[in-house]
Design a protein around this motif. Sequence first.
Motif, PDB file in Angstrom:
ATOM      1  N   UNK A 124       0.850  -1.191   0.000  1.00  0.00           N
ATOM      2  CA  UNK A 124       0.000   0.000   0.000  1.00  0.00           C
ATOM      3  C   UNK A 124       0.885   1.240   0.000  1.00  0.00           C
ATOM      4  N   UNK A 125       0.454   2.265  -0.728  1.00  0.00           N
ATOM      5  CA  UNK A 125       1.176   3.529  -0.716  1.00  0.00           C
ATOM      6  C   UNK A 125       0.672   4.350   0.460  1.00  0.00           C
ATOM      7  N   UNK A 126       1.579   4.738   1.342  1.00  0.00           N
ATOM      8  CA  UNK A 126       1.210   5.451   2.563  1.00  0.00           C
ATOM      9  C   UNK A 126       1.862   6.834   2.569  1.00  0.00           C
ATOM     10  N   UNK A 493       2.448  11.129  -7.274  1.00  0.00           N
ATOM     11  CA  UNK A 493       1.138  11.169  -7.910  1.00  0.00           C
ATOM     12  C   UNK A 493       0.769   9.798  -8.474  1.00  0.00           C
ATOM     13  N   UNK A 494       1.767   9.076  -8.971  1.00  0.00           N
ATOM     14  CA  UNK A 494       1.558   7.709  -9.454  1.00  0.00           C
ATOM     15  C   UNK A 494       1.697   6.683  -8.324  1.00  0.00           C
ATOM     16  N   UNK A 495       1.798   7.189  -7.080  1.00  0.00           N
ATOM     17  CA  UNK A 495       1.886   6.354  -5.883  1.00  0.00           C
ATOM     18  C   UNK A 495       3.131   5.463  -5.903  1.00  0.00           C
ATOM     19  N   UNK A 496       4.234   6.099  -6.315  1.00  0.00           N
ATOM     20  CA  UNK A 496       5.560   5.493  -6.248  1.00  0.00           C
ATOM     21  C   UNK A 496       6.418   6.312  -5.284  1.00  0.00           C
ATOM     22  N   UNK A 497       7.350   5.678  -4.654  1.00  0.00           N
ATOM     23  CA  UNK A 497       8.203   6.358  -3.676  1.00  0.00           C
ATOM     24  C   UNK A 497       9.249   7.210  -4.381  1.00  0.00           C
ATOM     25  N   UNK A 498       9.585   8.349  -3.776  1.00  0.00           N
ATOM     26  CA  UNK A 498      10.630   9.189  -4.352  1.00  0.00           C
ATOM     27  C   UNK A 498      11.331   9.976  -3.268  1.00  0.00           C
TER      28      UNK A 498
END
Length: 615
Positions: A124-126, A493-498
């Motif tokens: 899950x993106x948190x 925005x694409x629910x990826x970590x950065x």
Amino acid sequence: MSKRLILLALVTALSVVLGFVTFSPAQAVNVVQHGGYWLVLVAFVWFAGHLVRSLRDDWPRLRDLGSWWPVGLFVLGTAVFLHVQERHEFKIVADEIVLGSTAMEMHFEREAAVVVRGYDYASNFVPFNVYLDKRPVFFPFLLALVHDFTGYRVSNVFVLNGLLSLALTALFYLVGRRLGGPRAGAAAVLLLITVPLVAQNATGGGFDLLNMVMIVLTLWLGLRYAERPESHRLCGFALSGVLLAQVRYESALFILPVGATIFYVWWRNRRVDLPWALLFAPLLLVLLPLQYNVFKLSQASWQLNDVAGATAPFGLKYFYDNVGHALNFFFTFDGTQPGSWFVAVLGIFGVGFFVLTFYKDHREIFAGDPATATFSIFMLGLLIHTGLMLCYFWGKWDDPIIRRLSLPAHVLMIFAFIYVVPRLTGHRLRWPVVIGASLAYLMGATVPASALHRFTQENFAAGTVNWVGGFIRGLGSKSVLAIDNNSGLEWLLYRKSSTNPAALSQRPEAFLYHYQRHTFEEVVAVQRVAADLASNVRYVSVDEDLGPGIQLELIEEKAFSPAYIVRISRVVGVDEGKLLAWAKERRKLFESKKTIAVPATVDASQLVEWLRQLP
């Protein structure tokens, strides 16, 4: 009625106290962040209910298909035309990514906030860190509604602006028809679509098209209310003004013509009508002063440092220079500006004639047809708005990022021209001539300019974000950590970590911890690269260089110009000692504020030589 007037005064006073006195700046920001979605939801649902009720007299005519399908086909066709030449992609990344992030949080958390740090946790993106942005929340709210009903997709913003395009052409037709008949409505729509800037915003992810829609919608509802003052028409008109005020920062200015129209109709009819929606409208506007506290908490939100010599957001000292840039925007003929000199010529003439007519006949206008008086009030509001934008420190309309600020001025020019034509000539061919000339300009100038995309391709920041976005979509569900100094918010925005090089240098041990444990399936770096054409040397700026401690393997590279390249690389190895040493030096560099930015332009002589050597 006297009791309701007293209640309106009390509610207004309460709104002022809540907006300007009750909360500290930090508390006010917290209120908007956690309550903004719900307050806009109340205003929107309330508005929709009154709008539907105010249109009940039009339903029988809509059932007569034979009477409106040609108009519907025309409106649909012109809306589709706005989406033919331009690509659907981000155009103004500073706004659009942030608006999209706010909509994402509204969809998932019902919170008006931008995600600045987030990670995959148990698939899950948190979000870990969020903040309230300075931009009003009505556009993110509508985008969140699209997510609610169709599922979360970054591309939903283009669906929303597609629907708004249809609303815009329909409203231009409706207002034009009220001013001069069906042919005037068609002329207004055709003049609108001759402006490439409209198509550029219709195919982007920003809130400027919604701003146009709400301006014209509020004008149209005001004309209907003045024509037949009824409670539902009044409420729909007033609540439309409330929502318009929450699209862009300066759109709060349109509260003035809305209020002036209501008071004018009361004065004309010698009767004060105060339905409940109007009584509580001031409370629905309390978000505006509360959100303004973002600027109080951070003066950098004004971005004054982005323009040399800027000392205040607005001032007459900017007016002269901005007018020159506006003229350059309107009257550039080589396709490098998305303006329409055809609309500019007709519009300047129309605005000038309108001002002269209003100055001469304002008594007769307000004593005569109430719809004409209402139209005049809104034109004056648009004139004030245009003047304010020309006094803005960043009001250079020929700047790729700022051009969109001219869109309300286009509304002013087009409708001013439509208004004056019947007052100058009664010839039966007046509208066919305008329609024919608009079509000729559309095919002879607008289509070629739009097809070349010169005014779109010069925006390297948008090009970078859209190219990186294509790469992100290709990753699918893969867990990725991106080290990106420029488009880091897009990964979220694409629910990826950065993260970014500055954050990496502050906590290199944390990066090493997760890299060694393979927390992410892949770690990638996005870097801007400059090229010295004379020496044929390419280099990464100090801001984006990751040092010798991180070994990179090139995945993909794109040159947006001879001297501006963007590179996506995969992290294939990390030397702990070298990384920690680099981080220490990077922190010293950051503290001394000595950075080397990638040059935005290349030396002209080098570029000439580059062009001469093309095979």
